[in-house]
Design an enzyme around this catalytic site. Structure first.
Site, PDB file in Angstrom:
ATOM      1  N   LEU A  59       0.687  -1.234   0.067  1.00  0.00           N
ATOM      2  CA  LEU A  59       0.139   0.025   0.084  1.00  0.00           C
ATOM      3  C   LEU A  59       0.825   1.352   0.023  1.00  0.00           C
ATOM      4  O   LEU A  59       0.324   2.413  -0.173  1.00  0.00           O
ATOM      5  CB  LEU A  59      -0.971  -0.043   1.283  1.00  0.00           C
ATOM      6  CG  LEU A  59      -2.180  -0.812   0.953  1.00  0.00           C
ATOM      7  CD1 LEU A  59      -3.043  -0.899   2.384  1.00  0.00           C
ATOM      8  CD2 LEU A  59      -2.977  -0.595   0.072  1.00  0.00           C
ATOM      9  N   ARG A  60       2.230   1.132   0.284  1.00  0.00           N
ATOM     10  CA  ARG A  60       2.971   2.342   0.099  1.00  0.00           C
ATOM     11  C   ARG A  60       2.947   3.468   0.995  1.00  0.00           C
ATOM     12  O   ARG A  60       3.628   4.355   1.327  1.00  0.00           O
ATOM     13  CB  ARG A  60       3.048   2.793  -1.053  1.00  0.00           C
ATOM     14  CG  ARG A  60       3.381   1.932  -2.337  1.00  0.00           C
ATOM     15  CD  ARG A  60       4.595   1.316  -2.373  1.00  0.00           C
ATOM     16  NE  ARG A  60       4.545   0.346  -3.369  1.00  0.00           N
ATOM     17  CZ  ARG A  60       5.616  -0.700  -3.564  1.00  0.00           C
ATOM     18  NH1 ARG A  60       6.143  -1.101  -2.488  1.00  0.00           N
ATOM     19  NH2 ARG A  60       5.871  -1.357  -4.774  1.00  0.00           N
ATOM     20  N   ASN A  90       6.909  -3.255   3.852  1.00  0.00           N
ATOM     21  CA  ASN A  90       8.101  -2.300   3.426  1.00  0.00           C
ATOM     22  C   ASN A  90       7.692  -0.687   2.844  1.00  0.00           C
ATOM     23  O   ASN A  90       7.972  -0.343   1.968  1.00  0.00           O
ATOM     24  CB  ASN A  90       8.803  -2.897   2.022  1.00  0.00           C
ATOM     25  CG  ASN A  90       7.606  -3.275   0.885  1.00  0.00           C
ATOM     26  OD1 ASN A  90       6.487  -3.263   1.199  1.00  0.00           O
ATOM     27  ND2 ASN A  90       8.431  -3.358  -0.118  1.00  0.00           N
ATOM     28  N   ASP A 150       9.083  -9.158   3.025  1.00  0.00           N
ATOM     29  CA  ASP A 150       8.952  -9.156   1.677  1.00  0.00           C
ATOM     30  C   ASP A 150       9.557  -8.016   0.939  1.00  0.00           C
ATOM     31  O   ASP A 150       9.482  -6.775   1.405  1.00  0.00           O
ATOM     32  CB  ASP A 150       7.419  -9.066   1.443  1.00  0.00           C
ATOM     33  CG  ASP A 150       7.242  -9.197  -0.184  1.00  0.00           C
ATOM     34  OD1 ASP A 150       7.758 -10.134  -0.697  1.00  0.00           O
ATOM     35  OD2 ASP A 150       6.614  -8.273  -0.841  1.00  0.00           O
ATOM     36  N   ASP A 303       0.519  -9.378  -4.873  1.00  0.00           N
ATOM     37  CA  ASP A 303       1.746  -8.733  -4.954  1.00  0.00           C
ATOM     38  C   ASP A 303       1.685  -7.349  -5.689  1.00  0.00           C
ATOM     39  O   ASP A 303       2.709  -6.974  -6.374  1.00  0.00           O
ATOM     40  CB  ASP A 303       2.912  -9.557  -5.525  1.00  0.00           C
ATOM     41  CG  ASP A 303       4.483  -9.012  -5.223  1.00  0.00           C
ATOM     42  OD1 ASP A 303       4.228  -8.196  -4.363  1.00  0.00           O
ATOM     43  OD2 ASP A 303       5.461  -9.524  -5.625  1.00  0.00           O
ATOM     44  N   HIS A 307       4.150   1.624  -8.373  1.00  0.00           N
ATOM     45  CA  HIS A 307       5.187   2.380  -8.561  1.00  0.00           C
ATOM     46  C   HIS A 307       4.853   3.660  -9.475  1.00  0.00           C
ATOM     47  O   HIS A 307       4.244   3.628 -10.271  1.00  0.00           O
ATOM     48  CB  HIS A 307       6.507   1.658  -9.156  1.00  0.00           C
ATOM     49  CG  HIS A 307       6.983   0.698  -8.358  1.00  0.00           C
ATOM     50  ND1 HIS A 307       7.718   0.955  -7.369  1.00  0.00           N
ATOM     51  CD2 HIS A 307       7.088  -0.743  -8.476  1.00  0.00           C
ATOM     52  CE1 HIS A 307       8.248  -0.178  -6.828  1.00  0.00           C
ATOM     53  NE2 HIS A 307       7.599  -1.326  -7.592  1.00  0.00           N
TER      54      HIS A 307
HETATM   55 ZN   LIG Z   1       8.153 -10.227  -2.366  1.00  0.00          ZN
END
Ligand SMILES: [Zn+2]
Length: 429
Positions: A59-60, A90, A150, A303, A307
């Site tokens: 989701l950033r 991440n 991940d 996944d 971007h």
């Molecule tokens: Zn991954």
């Protein structure tokens, strides 16, 4: 909106026709003798499934809100029929403390159009050096049950062992991004004939398979639960098949793009096809489909990796890894698995609903189409053809590898705990 209504002429994934009554957000009856004298909504034979559950979404937010936010990502989720998405840690800061996972969790609650379930990092800063606050995250208001680094692999075997021991305490699971970092330094695409022809540094299958082999043995040794993210090679399928036959508690996911696309697309040098793990060969694609068909691979996970344009509109080696996938997931999986004859519709629906809910400890909320379950479901027109269009997505990013592809199977309406969040293609909340 009436709080009580009945969906009639619904087709279930098993093929049966049925009616579903919803009262105060809960399914109160299913079947032909479902309660009458309430508002009826005629679904005209369209498919009804439980809400999809995605165990692997990026989701950033916080930190990379130009790529995606919880608001835009949950809209993309609704468009794709997802009632629950697991947010990978991440972000910036990394979700490695109770504070960050609670922040992501509350942002999801504020949006309120689907469940946002934070995944906690396994190691601090996802740096692979020290364990993160696993127990604090598990006991936080977010109640984290899935942990993953991940994007990075937990490559240190001792840390991986300790992490498996910790999650065992509360019946959690470690979701491993299997990628040996030493074997994939500067790797750009699948290692094979095409990588040597293109002069791009190859990413060998063994870099994924060696970590999976090690981790199923560790999970067996510790007696804990392991989940393998985005399997991409034929060899990985074989290892998981072997581990399951031995009774090891391992589950595995595959993405829609790995079920349909191959490394030949790298010949275009268009970084839209650059993804981690990389697109593999035709042989791998078929092995992955077979793996889903025989239950070696349990679930489909997107996944979804948004971007911004500038990270993809550049030379291949400089481009970011990743593809968006929430909005096209069902249609691509339907094409790759059901239309190809590999899998029944019923099994595909299970691989996108009840099975990921079990792995993510969400079975209480996502128990499928059963009496007493929260009324979270999708109405899908299986015959409807549509063209995937990167300029018409809910995601803030447009990096789909499927732009211009005609597909079948459109999620038309979405019910979340008894309220319509999408109706005939229009997002209402
Ligand atoms: Zn991954």
């Amino acid at each position: 909106m009436t709080r009580t209504f009945k969906l009639v002429n619904a087709r279930l994934a098993t093929g049966e026709k049925s009616s579903i009554t919803v009262e105060a957000g809960v399914i109160t009856s299913i079947g032909e003798n479902a309660k009458s004298d309430v508002t009826e909504i005629d679904l005209k034979g369209k498919l009804v499934t439980p809400s999809f559950v995605d165990l692997h979404t990026h989701l950033r937010e916080p930190g990379k809100e130009n790529a995606e936010t919880v608001a835009s990502g949950t809209r993309a989720a609704v468009r794709g029929g997802f009632g629950a998405i697991y947010a990978m840690p991440n972000t910036n800061p990394v979700a490695d403390t109770a504070g960050v996972v609670e922040q992501v969790h509350s942002l999801g609650l504020e949006e309120g159009r689907c469940d946002v379930i934070p995944i906690g990092a396994v190691t601090r800063g996802q740096e692979g050096k020290q364990l993160a606050e696993i127990l604090a995250m598990a006991h936080s208001r977010a109640g984290v049950r899935v942990f993953s680094d991940d994007g990075n692999c937990v490559s240190d075997p001792l840390l991986m062992r300790r992490a498996l021991e910790y999650v065992k305490i509360f019946d959690g699971v470690i979701a491993q991004h299997a990628q040996d970092p030493e074997l994939t330094k500067d790797a750009q695409m699948n290692e094979g004939i095409i990588s040597s022809r293109l002069g791009l540094k190859g990413w060998p299958a063994v870099a994924e398979e060696a970590i999976i082999a090690r981790d199923v043995l560790l999970a067996d040794h510790v007696g804990s639960k392991l989940h393998i993210c985005h399997l991409s090679t034929a060899g990985s399928v074989e290892i998981v098949r072997w581990a399951k036959a031995r009774g090891i508690h391992v589950t595995a996911e595959v993405t829609p793009h790995h079920l349909l696309l191959t490394d030949e697309l790298a010949s275009t040098f268009d970084p839209i096809y650059k993804v981690n793990p990389p697109l593999r060969t035709e042989r791998d694609v078929h092995a992955l489909r077979d793996g889903v068909a025989d239950g070696t691979i349990d679930i489909i996970a997107t996944d979804h990796a948004p971007h911004p344009l500038e990270s993809k509109e550049c030379e291949w080696p400089a481009a970011a890894f990743g593809m968006i996938g929430l909005e096209s997931a069902f249609a691509i999986a339907y094409r790759a698995l059901v239309k190809s004859g590999s899998l029944s519709l019923q099994s595909l629906v299970a691989a996108m609903t009840t099975k990921p809910a079990v792995i993510g400890s969400l079975s209480d909320r996502m128990s499928g189409l059963t009496v007493g379950a929260p009324a979270s479901l999708n109405v899908i027109d299986l015959e409807k053809e549509w063209v995937i269009d990167r300029d018409r997505v809910e995601s803030k990013s447009s990096n789909t590898p499927f732009h211009g592809l005609q597909v079948e199977g459109a999620v038309e309406s979405v019910l979340f705990r008894g309220e319509w969040v999408m109706r005939d293609g229009a997002i209402l909340r």
